[in-house]
Enzyme design. Structure first.
Site, PDB file in Angstrom:
ATOM      1  N   HIS A   1       3.777   6.376  11.332  1.00 26.89           N
ATOM      2  CA  HIS A   1       4.957   5.008  11.567  1.00 26.89           C
ATOM      3  C   HIS A   1       5.606   6.273  12.381  1.00 26.89           C
ATOM      4  CE1 HIS A   1       4.218   1.182  10.976  1.00 26.89           C
ATOM      5  NE2 HIS A   1       3.594   1.819   9.648  1.00 26.89           N
TER       6      HIS A   1
ATOM      7  N   GLU B   1       6.621   4.215   5.363  1.00 29.32           N
ATOM      8  CA  GLU B   1       6.848   5.357   5.788  1.00 29.32           C
ATOM      9  C   GLU B   1       8.401   6.110   6.138  1.00 29.32           C
ATOM     10  OE1 GLU B   1       6.442   2.258   6.357  1.00 29.32           O
ATOM     11  OE2 GLU B   1       7.137   1.372   8.705  1.00 29.32           O
TER      12      GLU B   1
ATOM     13  N   GLU C   1       0.829   5.901   7.583  1.00 31.23           N
ATOM     14  CA  GLU C   1       2.055   6.499   7.355  1.00 31.23           C
ATOM     15  C   GLU C   1       2.447   7.078   8.533  1.00 31.23           C
ATOM     16  OE1 GLU C   1       3.014   3.365   6.157  1.00 31.23           O
ATOM     17  OE2 GLU C   1       2.143   3.262   5.040  1.00 31.23           O
TER      18      GLU C   1
ATOM     19  N   GLY D   1       0.840  -0.839   0.158  1.00 29.86           N
ATOM     20  CA  GLY D   1       0.326   0.134   0.232  1.00 29.86           C
ATOM     21  C   GLY D   1       0.618   0.689   0.391  1.00 29.86           C
ATOM     22  N   ALA D   2       1.571   1.214   0.934  1.00 36.71           N
ATOM     23  CA  ALA D   2       2.317   3.017   0.667  1.00 36.71           C
ATOM     24  C   ALA D   2       3.965   2.238   2.304  1.00 36.71           C
ATOM     25  CB  ALA D   2       1.558   4.013   1.436  1.00 36.71           C
TER      26      ALA D   2
END
Ligand code: TRP
Ligand code: ZN
Length: 909
Positions: free
Chosen positions: A321, A284, A318, A281-282
């Site tokens: 995080h 950090e 994110e 997904g992504a």
């Protein structure tokens, strides 16, 4: 591919990829205080110069003359130069192999200069430095940095990074790395450079760089202590009109973390870059998040309401995080849930505080049950802190993330919000700029609360979903209700004997007319006169006595889903009652799910045995009351109208009668639609009908959710044209992607010209919008028919299919294997073979993606002999390919091992 790997072309089962074990953890022998990186960016030959200040670790356990050992992936790196304290290293001082560089006779402290050459253009694994949409970008978690340079690529080595990028001025006007910008300048006529410095020491997995031609949306955010932060969302120029929502989500997240936990951002810049090719997904990375476009881009006509929600919660995740993961990172990868479970819990809390808490809880529980429970019940079951792995990338799982979040939630429930908030603060202060373990986390929580968490810790170590049984007995004379509560966890691979867990179990009480009664637990002063009491279950069997309980009162159990457990099915009368009256909306939904699940399982068994099944009137009436209830949030009503999925139902019946489950669920939906058609149509029309506005506020989203759930339900009755005509009208009039895709989903199971025409028009209109094209592929993959196997197979040759793009592969192949049991598990095994073909085709190019696709094939244990054999045969077929990746190997091995005897992934002797 290295020769070493190619030469190993033996049968995979005899190949040995050694597991890494938590019990083997040793502190690093050497530390890196600073690393200065210079990148000369070229598509096929990027030069990477790394200068690191190395120091022997005073806390290390190695002898004083231990060599320096750095990680490095020989497949991706060409070492072009190495110098120690400025002197070129003699050839006999160092040696490289497949995965490392070892330097002998190193002093206490020294400076090491290493130059490598890498090929970003050829990097199809999407790990390390690669190119996506013409952009240079990196992905270093978990072990991608070793594909960029030689380095101690482990999370407990934290260094201060300074990064200089040099690239073409025309193709790379933007040059980004972590931290704050330091300086920039020219480097010849067409080249330029930029230097970034990140003052916060970090492990290599948080390093990032991005270079390319991107459209930037900028804003500023002032933190509550007054730091002005520049916020940037960078996207491909064609996506410039879809980044505004992401920016708002970022500001909202920053504010929430200040308000709820007092946590502020700590750099001058926060940048988010969206790329189309991304394995998850992504990510950090400190101050420079890299995202899958799916979780950044949103415009009402291209993204659904649920996409918007996804963008907001991943942006939040994110961002959160930055404290839970970055400022305090992990000692080793076994601790992964320490950052992921906690950060998922934080993003869930964010969504609940800023939206509907009940709906968020329902969505989280639905996901846990449909994705994590099956994992816990299969051959890849593992504790949220695993004790061994072959490939860490295989452990970014629903167990580590979603169950990990449930464990954090239980801790919060047990010690209370105030202690939890103080405990989090203590943990972050104590380990700031450091690397922590689960023990460190629990120690902080224990210190602030005074609670004894030693038993609770077992949640981190024991896999499997406990099953809770409850027996009630009422003593009318003493007005006491005694609950005898049992817990039991079935064996999982490598863990034959399970111990009872410390389970927070919530209990509510209703009088016979449906009014809430206060709960008082006998002998427990803390649980007197509560609307919901929480008791600690700690033994395999224990009794809980409730005082002052009138006759015929009803208990409401596991309110809010206070623990990730399976509650034994409750009686239908009780469930109908709770569904209508429980003051806890989550419990009302849950009672409905439990009720329908019991009924549909019975129906499936009847259909399997050749009989026919129908819903009784009381159930239809209960559904009607829900559809008609205008006092409830429409988003909640929508959730209540969704029956448990075929995958959910399959967990409760052995062997899984795939077709009968499908017939039972479809039959029930069709029956509800036929019986309640007028009521459904009028509510659909009252909610806006086929034409609707594009307003994105929560009320409108809730309205659309219900309207579209009803539309799909109406279309379950394929004998009647009402639903089809409404869906066709909606497909034509829709102004939002939510309404547009909902119309196509509703039509997807129907036959006739409308479906084909509207799907074709949809593709025609959106063929240049990758994320929308993904939706079209998913529609094809979701069609619940055995013939979908051939359709999906053929679509692999479509000019818009792309095996190099994970989103596209997941939208077709991933959806087919995860959400279409009648096609994927077709009796002749064609679905299994199709998946195996794709896994083999992707295995080398992108092992992470290939491994993710392999998971459904490992779950053959609960199927009938024919299907189980065909799944195993697909796994064997995959295992026979000569260049099997470590990632796929581990899953195939788990899938083929005797699930009970040999589950800890030890390679066979
Ligand atoms: N840490 C990331 C997150 O939870 C996910 C992540 C881990 C990831 N490994 C990755 C993303 C590899 C992309 C590729 O948000
Ligand atoms: Zn995360």
């Amino acid at each position: 591919m290295s020769d070493a790997v190619a030469a190993e072309g033996q049968d995979a089962v005899s190949r040995s990829f050694e597991p890494v074990r938590l019990s083997d953890y040793r502190p690093p022998d050497h530390l890196i205080d600073t690393i200065d990186l210079v990148f000369h960016l070229e598509p096929t030959a990027t030069r990477v110069m790394a200068r690191m200040a190395v120091r022997r670790n005073p806390a290390g356990t190695a002898p004083a003359d231990a060599p320096l050992v750095l990680d490095g992936d020989a497949d991706s790196l060409t070492l072009t130069s190495i110098r120690l304290d400025g002197e070129p290293l003699d050839e006999n001082r160092y040696v490289t192999d497949d995965s490392s560089l070892t330097v002998q006779d190193v002093p206490e402290t020294f400076v090491l200069d290493i130059e490598t050459r890498i090929d970003p253009q050829a990097n199809t694994e999407l790990s390390g430095l690669y190119r996506s949409g013409g952009i240079y970008c990196t992905q270093c978690e978990a072990q991608g940095f070793r594909r960029i340079t030689y380095y101690p690529d482990r999370p407990d080595v934290l260094a201060v990074f300074t990064v200089t990028l040099m690239g073409d001025r025309s193709s790379c006007p933007l040059l980004l790395s972590n931290g704050n910008p330091v300086d920039r300048g020219d480097a010849g006529p067409d080249r330029h450079w930029a230097t970034w410095h990140d003052p916060h020491p970090k492990p290599a997995y948080l390093f990032a760089l991005v270079a390319g031609d991107l459209a930037t949306l900028t804003d500023t955010y002032t933190t509550r202590s007054g730091r002005a932060v520049t916020l940037n969302i960078h996207v491909l120029p064609r996506d410039a009109d879809k980044s505004a929502f992401a920016l708002e989500a970022l500001k909202k997240s920053m504010k929430w973390d200040e308000d709820r936990f007092g946590l502020e951002y700590d750099l001058d810049v926060y940048s988010i870059v969206a790329v189309p090719d991304f394995n998850m997904g992504a990510m950090e990375n400190k101050g420079l998040n890299v995202f899958n476009t799916k979780y950044v881009l949103a415009r009402p006509d291209t993204a659904t309401d649920s996409d918007y929600h996804g963008v907001e919660s991943v942006i939040a995740h994110e961002y959160f995080h930055n404290w839970t993961g970055n400022r305090v990172t992990l000692r080793d990868w076994f601790q992964l849930s320490l950052k992921e479970g906690l950060t998922v819990w934080r993003d869930q809390e964010f969504s609940s505080d800023t939206g509907s808490r009940a709906v968020e809880r329902i969505k989280a529980v639905r996901r846990l049950r449909s994705v994590q429970f099956p994992e816990d019940a299969g051959p890849t079951a593992h504790p949220i802190r695993p004790d061994s792995y072959i490939e860490i990338n295989n452990f970014y799982t629903p167990t580590v993330y979603e169950k990990g979040a449930e464990v954090v939630r239980m801790l919060h429930t047990l010690i209370g919000d105030d202690a939890f908030t103080r405990g989090l603060k203590l943990y972050l202060e104590r380990h700031d700029n450091g690397a922590a373990t689960v023990e460190d986390w629990l120690a902080a929580m224990q210190e602030v609360s005074g609670a004894d968490l030693s038993h609770f810790k077992l949640w981190y170590e024991q896999a499997g979903t406990p099953r809770i049984g409850v027996e009630e007995s009422h003593d009318a004379a003493n007005r006491q209700l005694t609950l005898t509560i049992t817990q039991e966890t079935a064996p999982t691979p490598g863990q034959p004997d399970k111990r009872p867990l410390h389970i927070p179990f919530s209990i509510g009480l209703l009088d016979p007319s449906g009014r809430p009664l206060p709960v008082t637990i006998d002998g427990d002063a803390a649980n007197a006169e509560r609307e919901t009491a929480v008791v600690s279950l700690t033994r395999a069997r224990q009794t809980v006595v409730l005082n002052d309980v009138p006759e015929n009162a009803a208990v409401s159990l596991l309110r809010g889903f206070s623990a990730p457990v399976n509650l034994a099915p409750r009686g239908r009368e009780r469930l109908l009652f709770l569904m209508a009256h429980d003051p806890d909306t989550f419990s009302r939904w849950d009672a409905g799910q439990d009720l329908m699940s019991g009924i549909l399982i019975d129906h499936a068994a009847t259909i399997r045995d050749g009989g026919t099944a129908d819903l009784d009137d009381r159930v239809i009436e209960a559904v009607e009351r829900i559809v008609s209830d205008e006092t409830l949030d429409p988003a909640l009503v929508a959730e209540m109208l969704v029956l448990p999925s075929e995958t959910d139902l399959a967990q409760h019946i052995r062997p899984i009668p795939v077709e009968a489950i499908h017939a039972a669920r479809t039959g029930a939906r069709s029956r509800i639609a036929a019986r309640l058609r007028d009521r459904l149509v009028s509510r659909y029309q009252a909610l806006g009908g086929p034409s609707a506005d594009a307003n994105l506020d929560a009320a409108q989203m809730a309205r659309r959710a219900l309207k579209n759930t009803i539309l799909a339900l109406l279309n379950a009755d394929t004998t009647d044209a009402t639903g089809r005509d409404l869906a066709a009208a909606q497909a034509e009039n829709a102004t939002t992607m939510t309404d547009s895709i909902a119309a196509l989903i509703a039509l997807n199971e129907t036959d006739g010209p409308q479906r084909d025409r509207h799907q074709a028009e949809f593709l025609d209109r959106w063929r240049d919008e990758a994320l929308v094209v993904d939706k079209w592929f998913s529609l094809q993959a979701m069609r619940l028919s055995p013939a979908t196997v051939e359709a999906v197979s053929a679509l692999r040759g479509h000019d818009l299919y792309a095996r190099t793009n994970p989103n596209r592969v997941r939208s077709l192949i991933g959806v087919f294997a995860a959400a279409n049991p009648v096609a994927f598990h077709r009796q002749d095994g064609a679905g299994h073979r199709l998946l195996a073909e794709e896994i083999k085709a992707i295995n080398r190019a992108n092992p992470q993606l290939a491994a993710a696709l392999t998971k459904p094939l490992t779950r053959w244990q609960h199927h009938d002999a024919t299907r189980a054999e065909s799944m195993k045969s697909a796994l064997r077929d995959i295992s026979a390919i000569p260049d099997l990746s470590r990632n796929v190997f581990e899953l195939v091995k788990r899938g083929l091992d005797d699930a009970d005897a040999n589950g800890d992934a030890r390679p066979p002797a």
